[in-house]
Design a protein around this motif. Sequence first.
Motif, short mmCIF file in Angstrom:
data_model
loop_
_atom_site.label_atom_id
_atom_site.label_comp_id
_atom_site.label_asym_id
_atom_site.label_seq_id
_atom_site.Cartn_x
_atom_site.Cartn_y
_atom_site.Cartn_z
N GLY A 90 0.82 -1.21 0.00
CA GLY A 90 0.00 0.00 0.00
C GLY A 90 0.84 1.25 0.00
N SER A 91 1.92 1.25 0.77
CA SER A 91 2.80 2.41 0.82
C SER A 91 3.61 2.54 -0.46
CB SER A 91 3.76 2.28 2.02
OG SER A 91 3.04 2.29 3.23
N VAL A 92 4.00 1.41 -1.05
CA VAL A 92 4.71 1.46 -2.34
C VAL A 92 3.80 2.05 -3.40
CG1 VAL A 92 5.68 0.03 -4.18
CG2 VAL A 92 6.28 -0.44 -1.81
N MET A 93 2.53 1.67 -3.37
CA MET A 93 1.58 2.23 -4.33
C MET A 93 1.46 3.75 -4.16
SD MET A 93 -2.46 1.24 -4.86
CE MET A 93 -2.94 1.83 -3.24
N ALA A 94 1.43 4.21 -2.91
CA ALA A 94 1.34 5.66 -2.65
C ALA A 94 2.61 6.36 -3.11
CB ALA A 94 1.10 5.91 -1.17
N PHE A 95 3.77 5.78 -2.79
CA PHE A 95 5.05 6.39 -3.16
C PHE A 95 5.20 6.48 -4.67
CE2 PHE A 95 9.52 5.19 -4.35
CZ PHE A 95 10.01 6.48 -4.33
N THR A 96 4.96 5.39 -5.37
CA THR A 96 5.12 5.41 -6.83
C THR A 96 4.08 6.32 -7.49
OG1 THR A 96 3.80 3.39 -6.97
CG2 THR A 96 6.19 3.14 -6.93
N GLY A 97 2.87 6.37 -6.90
CA GLY A 97 1.84 7.25 -7.46
C GLY A 97 2.20 8.71 -7.34
N ILE A 98 2.66 9.13 -6.15
CA ILE A 98 3.01 10.54 -5.97
C ILE A 98 4.30 10.88 -6.71
CG2 ILE A 98 4.33 10.23 -3.84
CD1 ILE A 98 1.89 13.10 -4.58
N LEU A 99 5.24 9.91 -6.79
CA LEU A 99 6.47 10.14 -7.54
C LEU A 99 6.16 10.33 -9.02
CD1 LEU A 99 9.57 10.21 -7.79
CD2 LEU A 99 9.51 7.71 -8.01
N GLY A 100 5.30 9.47 -9.55
CA GLY A 100 4.92 9.60 -10.96
C GLY A 100 4.22 10.91 -11.24
N ALA A 101 3.30 11.29 -10.35
CA ALA A 101 2.59 12.56 -10.54
C ALA A 101 3.55 13.74 -10.49
CB ALA A 101 1.51 12.71 -9.46
N SER A 102 4.53 13.68 -9.58
CA SER A 102 5.51 14.76 -9.47
C SER A 102 6.36 14.87 -10.73
CB SER A 102 6.40 14.54 -8.25
OG SER A 102 7.41 15.52 -8.16
N LEU A 103 6.83 13.74 -11.22
CA LEU A 103 7.67 13.75 -12.42
C LEU A 103 6.88 14.22 -13.64
CD1 LEU A 103 9.63 10.40 -11.93
CD2 LEU A 103 10.47 12.73 -11.56
N LEU A 104 5.63 13.80 -13.73
CA LEU A 104 4.78 14.25 -14.84
C LEU A 104 4.54 15.75 -14.78
CD1 LEU A 104 2.15 11.36 -14.90
CD2 LEU A 104 3.88 11.83 -16.66
N LEU A 159 3.90 16.64 0.29
CA LEU A 159 2.94 16.50 1.39
C LEU A 159 1.50 16.71 0.92
CD1 LEU A 159 4.85 18.45 4.21
CD2 LEU A 159 4.66 15.96 3.91
N ALA A 160 1.37 17.20 -0.28
CA ALA A 160 0.03 17.50 -0.81
C ALA A 160 -0.24 16.69 -2.07
CB ALA A 160 -0.07 19.00 -1.12
N SER A 161 -1.49 16.69 -2.46
CA SER A 161 -1.89 16.00 -3.68
C SER A 161 -1.33 16.72 -4.92
CB SER A 161 -3.42 15.94 -3.76
OG SER A 161 -3.84 15.39 -4.98
N ILE A 162 -0.96 15.95 -5.92
CA ILE A 162 -0.45 16.51 -7.17
C ILE A 162 -1.36 16.04 -8.30
CG2 ILE A 162 1.48 16.61 -8.79
CD1 ILE A 162 3.37 16.08 -6.50
N ARG A 163 -1.96 16.99 -8.97
CA ARG A 163 -2.88 16.67 -10.05
C ARG A 163 -2.12 16.21 -11.29
NH1 ARG A 163 -8.14 17.72 -11.11
NH2 ARG A 163 -8.77 17.91 -13.29
N VAL A 164 -2.68 15.23 -11.97
CA VAL A 164 -2.07 14.68 -13.19
C VAL A 164 -2.85 15.16 -14.41
CG1 VAL A 164 -1.56 12.57 -14.47
CG2 VAL A 164 -1.15 12.66 -12.01
N ALA A 256 -4.82 11.97 -9.82
CA ALA A 256 -3.86 12.69 -8.98
C ALA A 256 -3.07 11.69 -8.16
CB ALA A 256 -4.58 13.68 -8.05
N GLY A 257 -1.89 12.13 -7.72
CA GLY A 257 -1.11 11.36 -6.77
C GLY A 257 -1.25 11.98 -5.40
N TYR A 258 -1.28 11.13 -4.36
CA TYR A 258 -1.47 11.62 -3.00
C TYR A 258 -0.67 10.74 -2.05
CZ TYR A 258 -3.92 13.37 1.16
OH TYR A 258 -4.22 13.93 2.37
#
Length: 340
Positions: A90-104, A159-164, A256-258
Amino acid sequence: MTSTLESPTRAGAASPSRYSTFMSRHSSLMPTFAAVVILVALLVGAQMRFSNFLTPGNLSALLLDNAYLLVLAVGMTFVILTGGIDLSVGSVMAFTGILGASLLSQGLPAVVVIPIVLAGGAAIGLVIGILVHYFDVQPFIASLAGLFLARGLAFVVSLASIRVEDPIVLWLQRTRLAVAGWYITPTGIIALLTVAIAFYVLHWTRFGRTVYAIGGGEQSARLMGLKVARTKILVYVISGVCGGLAGVLLTAYSGAGYPRNGIGTELDAIAAVVIGGTLLTGGTGYVLGSLIGVLVYGTIKKIISFMGAEQSWMQIIIGGILLVFVVVQRVIVARSQRRT
């Protein structure tokens, strides 16, 4: 006269032998069959209660709303089959999701970002696998460390949500292939392909047979000359990759990533795998059973939504079903031990 008396005796002896052989070969399917029965009962009961539950739209949504959970359950199946556990997904999913959103958001194309996040999930899985095998750390503790590591990295990214807004990522969820009221999105196709690949690997490759052998008895697998070290590490890498892929699917689903995504999702994945018939002791289970487990989970969630009841009932019902399946598993293990 002697031959006349001996013939029935032999025939009588052959019958229990065939029965015992059949039961020993197919008793492992009992929890999966039970999961199918529960799924059918839930669907029929929901249709009788609401009359509009079994519609193509609702049934299609069962898969699409839980595509990320299905991918997590596939990775978890590999781990549990070896007798391990992975609390980090679950944490890996959150990390990769927010990392992907940040890079995008920084302008990197999706074709570059997606391999990066999959590699990030694989790296965390590799660390857990090394801790489990080479440092003899209990899987619970090693994956718990992975949970804190991945969650901390997620908060480091943002620390915040990042919209994709990347069109390729949004295409994964917004594109619908519809036929006669039924529909599926690329996220659902990816989830089903993940199940199909896992099924092939587990049942038609040497690696898959080694996974089952380790769950059946690690020491015996070593004596057979199987590559235990590589396999134990790879199952956690596979789980990490599935966590990364689930992060991509959840990001596409939510747009979004969160960093707080996926809290407790690892328990949902474990529950789905157990309900699908995979023994927590390892060595017995089917990835198609995990698919059934996810559909049971999704059906219960949708029924509660139709009823307008509190979500706390979701945990209560899943907990009750899980207890039943744990008891069934213990009965199967006890019978198999008596036969041996």
